[in-house]
Design a protein around this motif. Sequence first.
Motif, PDB file in Angstrom:
ATOM      1  N   MET A   1       0.951  -1.402  -0.056  1.00  0.00           N
ATOM      2  CA  MET A   1      -0.010  -0.171  -0.009  1.00  0.00           C
ATOM      3  C   MET A   1       0.905   1.385  -0.128  1.00  0.00           C
ATOM      4  SD  MET A   1      -2.681   1.179   2.921  1.00  0.00           S
ATOM      5  CE  MET A   1      -4.146   1.155   1.915  1.00  0.00           C
ATOM      6  N   ALA A   2       0.517   2.158  -0.806  1.00  0.00           N
ATOM      7  CA  ALA A   2       1.553   3.326  -1.056  1.00  0.00           C
ATOM      8  C   ALA A   2       0.578   4.647   0.027  1.00  0.00           C
ATOM      9  CB  ALA A   2       1.302   4.017  -2.420  1.00  0.00           C
ATOM     10  N   SER A   3       1.187   4.456   1.190  1.00  0.00           N
ATOM     11  CA  SER A   3       0.802   5.476   1.944  1.00  0.00           C
ATOM     12  C   SER A   3       0.708   6.925   1.524  1.00  0.00           C
ATOM     13  CB  SER A   3       1.221   5.398   3.439  1.00  0.00           C
ATOM     14  OG  SER A   3       0.638   6.275   4.241  1.00  0.00           O
ATOM     15  N   ASN A   4      -0.373   7.512   1.076  1.00  0.00           N
ATOM     16  CA  ASN A   4      -0.311   8.767   0.422  1.00  0.00           C
ATOM     17  C   ASN A   4      -0.882   9.830   1.408  1.00  0.00           C
ATOM     18  OD1 ASN A   4      -2.648   7.906   0.818  1.00  0.00           O
ATOM     19  ND2 ASN A   4      -3.370   7.919  -1.438  1.00  0.00           N
ATOM     20  N   PHE A   5      -0.809   9.690   2.593  1.00  0.00           N
ATOM     21  CA  PHE A   5      -1.170  10.729   3.433  1.00  0.00           C
ATOM     22  C   PHE A   5       0.130  11.605   3.746  1.00  0.00           C
ATOM     23  CE2 PHE A   5      -4.696   8.497   3.007  1.00  0.00           C
ATOM     24  CZ  PHE A   5      -4.453   7.124   3.383  1.00  0.00           C
ATOM     25  N   ARG A   6       1.151  11.278   3.510  1.00  0.00           N
ATOM     26  CA  ARG A   6       2.394  12.301   3.692  1.00  0.00           C
ATOM     27  C   ARG A   6       2.911  12.395   2.133  1.00  0.00           C
ATOM     28  NH1 ARG A   6       2.370   7.476   5.549  1.00  0.00           N
ATOM     29  NH2 ARG A   6       2.711   8.111   7.825  1.00  0.00           N
ATOM     30  N   ALA A   7       3.066  13.807   2.012  1.00  0.00           N
ATOM     31  CA  ALA A   7       3.605  14.302   0.652  1.00  0.00           C
ATOM     32  C   ALA A   7       4.673  15.211   1.189  1.00  0.00           C
ATOM     33  CB  ALA A   7       2.630  14.622  -0.225  1.00  0.00           C
ATOM     34  N   PRO A   8       5.974  15.028   0.870  1.00  0.00           N
ATOM     35  CA  PRO A   8       6.572  13.710   0.431  1.00  0.00           C
ATOM     36  C   PRO A   8       6.728  12.698   1.230  1.00  0.00           C
ATOM     37  CG  PRO A   8       8.172  15.489   1.235  1.00  0.00           C
ATOM     38  CD  PRO A   8       6.819  16.035   1.681  1.00  0.00           C
ATOM     39  N   PHE A   9       7.144  11.742   0.602  1.00  0.00           N
ATOM     40  CA  PHE A   9       7.047  10.396   1.428  1.00  0.00           C
ATOM     41  C   PHE A   9       8.215  10.178   2.393  1.00  0.00           C
ATOM     42  CE2 PHE A   9       4.480   9.334  -2.363  1.00  0.00           C
ATOM     43  CZ  PHE A   9       3.725   8.470  -1.672  1.00  0.00           C
TER      44      PHE A   9
ATOM     45  N   TRP B   1       8.886   5.834   7.125  1.00  0.00           N
ATOM     46  CA  TRP B   1       7.534   5.039   6.448  1.00  0.00           C
ATOM     47  C   TRP B   1       8.384   3.982   5.387  1.00  0.00           C
ATOM     48  CZ3 TRP B   1       3.107   2.592   6.321  1.00  0.00           C
ATOM     49  CH2 TRP B   1       2.628   2.352   5.159  1.00  0.00           C
ATOM     50  N   LEU B   2       8.939   4.352   4.561  1.00  0.00           N
ATOM     51  CA  LEU B   2       9.441   3.708   3.537  1.00  0.00           C
ATOM     52  C   LEU B   2      10.421   2.610   4.190  1.00  0.00           C
ATOM     53  CD1 LEU B   2      10.518   6.215   0.676  1.00  0.00           C
ATOM     54  CD2 LEU B   2       8.383   4.691   0.718  1.00  0.00           C
ATOM     55  N   SER B   3      11.329   2.849   5.066  1.00  0.00           N
ATOM     56  CA  SER B   3      12.014   2.011   5.857  1.00  0.00           C
ATOM     57  C   SER B   3      11.248   0.871   6.680  1.00  0.00           C
ATOM     58  CB  SER B   3      13.296   2.597   6.422  1.00  0.00           C
ATOM     59  OG  SER B   3      12.674   3.160   7.764  1.00  0.00           O
ATOM     60  N   LEU B   4      10.085   1.474   7.352  1.00  0.00           N
ATOM     61  CA  LEU B   4       9.511   0.317   8.001  1.00  0.00           C
ATOM     62  C   LEU B   4       8.773  -0.711   7.180  1.00  0.00           C
ATOM     63  CD1 LEU B   4       7.036   2.573  10.485  1.00  0.00           C
ATOM     64  CD2 LEU B   4       8.565   0.685  10.802  1.00  0.00           C
ATOM     65  N   ARG B   5       8.219  -0.138   5.986  1.00  0.00           N
ATOM     66  CA  ARG B   5       7.640  -1.116   5.148  1.00  0.00           C
ATOM     67  C   ARG B   5       8.562  -2.165   4.161  1.00  0.00           C
ATOM     68  NH1 ARG B   5       3.925   1.340   0.530  1.00  0.00           N
ATOM     69  NH2 ARG B   5       4.506  -0.666  -0.438  1.00  0.00           N
TER      70      ARG B   5
ATOM     71  N   PRO C   1       0.218 -10.159  -0.577  1.00  0.00           N
ATOM     72  CA  PRO C   1      -0.278  -9.289   0.479  1.00  0.00           C
ATOM     73  C   PRO C   1       0.873  -9.106   1.836  1.00  0.00           C
ATOM     74  CG  PRO C   1      -0.933 -11.699   0.480  1.00  0.00           C
ATOM     75  CD  PRO C   1      -0.100 -11.342  -0.921  1.00  0.00           C
ATOM     76  N   TRP C   2       0.570  -8.087   2.345  1.00  0.00           N
ATOM     77  CA  TRP C   2       1.525  -8.177   3.575  1.00  0.00           C
ATOM     78  C   TRP C   2       0.754  -8.814   4.625  1.00  0.00           C
ATOM     79  CZ3 TRP C   2       1.634  -1.807   4.419  1.00  0.00           C
ATOM     80  CH2 TRP C   2       2.649  -1.403   3.555  1.00  0.00           C
ATOM     81  N   ARG C   3       1.500  -9.660   5.291  1.00  0.00           N
ATOM     82  CA  ARG C   3       0.839 -10.470   6.464  1.00  0.00           C
ATOM     83  C   ARG C   3       1.438  -9.815   7.627  1.00  0.00           C
ATOM     84  NH1 ARG C   3      -2.156 -14.162   3.859  1.00  0.00           N
ATOM     85  NH2 ARG C   3      -1.343 -15.211   2.039  1.00  0.00           N
ATOM     86  N   LEU C   4       0.845  -9.084   8.415  1.00  0.00           N
ATOM     87  CA  LEU C   4       1.507  -8.282   9.336  1.00  0.00           C
ATOM     88  C   LEU C   4       1.114  -8.867  10.702  1.00  0.00           C
ATOM     89  CD1 LEU C   4       0.799  -4.501   8.540  1.00  0.00           C
ATOM     90  CD2 LEU C   4       2.537  -5.979   7.813  1.00  0.00           C
ATOM     91  N   HIS C   5       2.302  -9.327  11.631  1.00  0.00           N
ATOM     92  CA  HIS C   5       1.961  -9.894  13.250  1.00  0.00           C
ATOM     93  C   HIS C   5       2.727  -8.869  14.202  1.00  0.00           C
ATOM     94  CE1 HIS C   5       0.473 -13.212  10.680  1.00  0.00           C
ATOM     95  NE2 HIS C   5       1.738 -13.133  10.044  1.00  0.00           N
TER      96      HIS C   5
ATOM     97  N   GLN D   1       0.611   0.224  13.315  1.00  0.00           N
ATOM     98  CA  GLN D   1      -0.022   1.451  14.004  1.00  0.00           C
ATOM     99  C   GLN D   1       0.197   2.571  12.885  1.00  0.00           C
ATOM    100  OE1 GLN D   1      -1.270   1.613  17.083  1.00  0.00           O
ATOM    101  NE2 GLN D   1      -0.360   0.173  18.567  1.00  0.00           N
ATOM    102  N   VAL D   2       1.471   2.723  12.267  1.00  0.00           N
ATOM    103  CA  VAL D   2       1.274   3.884  11.462  1.00  0.00           C
ATOM    104  C   VAL D   2      -0.074   3.727  10.288  1.00  0.00           C
ATOM    105  CG1 VAL D   2       2.614   4.719   9.508  1.00  0.00           C
ATOM    106  CG2 VAL D   2       3.619   4.218  11.546  1.00  0.00           C
ATOM    107  N   LEU D   3      -0.193   2.429   9.819  1.00  0.00           N
ATOM    108  CA  LEU D   3      -1.354   2.133   8.984  1.00  0.00           C
ATOM    109  C   LEU D   3      -2.592   2.576   9.644  1.00  0.00           C
ATOM    110  CD1 LEU D   3      -0.460  -1.236   7.432  1.00  0.00           C
ATOM    111  CD2 LEU D   3      -0.560   0.680   6.484  1.00  0.00           C
TER     112      LEU D   3
END
Length: 301
Positions: free
Chosen positions: A1-9, A13-17, A219-223, A231-233
Amino acid sequence: MASNFRAPFDPVWLSLREPVDHRSRPAALLPLLESACRIHQWSKVMDLGSGTGSNLRYLGSKLPGSQDWTLVDHDADLLNHPSSVEAAERVRSVHWVQGDLVDQGLTVVAQAHLVTGSALLDLVSREWLERLVKACRSAGCAAHFALTYDGEIRWFAGVGDGSNGDPDVDPDDELVRQAVNAHQRGDKGFGPALGPTAGLVAKALFQTAGYRTWLLPSPWRLHTEDSRLAQVLVNDWEKAALDMNDVDHAHRIQAWADRRRGTIDRGVFSLNVGHQDLLALLADPSPGTLPRKERKCIPSP
Ligand SMILES: C[S@@+](CC[C@H](N)C(=O)[O-])C[C@H]1O[C@@H](n2cnc3c(N)ncnc32)[C@H](O)[C@@H]1O
């Protein structure tokens, strides 16, 4: 998922994902890509919307032969991020280009054997994607776009792999999911975004242009170990849902977010976020135009 609620990215966030992105990619596409690279001796790879270079860090060690990568992004801070320098040994050169994909980015496609991108397609419009497909067809290059959000968000009880646990359904999961998916269709700089429809639309456009295509789930399978990302999502989904709903729903959405933050804090959860990886290959990867009726194309599965 491209989290688009922060511009610029946000590089955080990029390193978490990034580790989640890498483990979510379907291994089944790699042999097809690898074999096409070997047969046609491809070396020139263009990564569109590269961010800090996550796609290079994943694919660089998996593609055969010496590779010359060009990474294009409009965000100079991401291109200069320290993580950008790590790359596989067989990557012969890396060329970082600061440029806007809308105006300049498609010109680099003309030089490519393989055009790729990760977490990009859900941001783009149909009109831009049509131009990309046309540019790829003219260059005779292959395309590989990973981790396009597909609209699925599902919670499961327990720590299973998310494919067989009991669904953990909150009464407002669907309200929020619908709002997030509507938010994903907003303009992210390319015109109205394709959002969760992007994977299927891209597959259809490449097929129409004469490509053989594969669209596989990633799919991301988060645990528990992915709690920070989860939490960020939830925080971002809360913001998106508030943006898309009137004040009448604000309390419900905030209460949903509190409950889901609680789910994560309790430490035993599974959260699936649907993505898709697309590979598009030409039978005859020489520069050409869109196929005429009489042109013979490999049928797509
Ligand atoms: C979700 S991030 C993905 C980054 C990277 N591919 C990854 O997987 O970590 C989307 C990227 O597209 C870039 N981007 C968005 N719109 C762009 C545009 N119009 N021109 C160039 N880059 C753009 C952003 O700066 C960001 O780096």
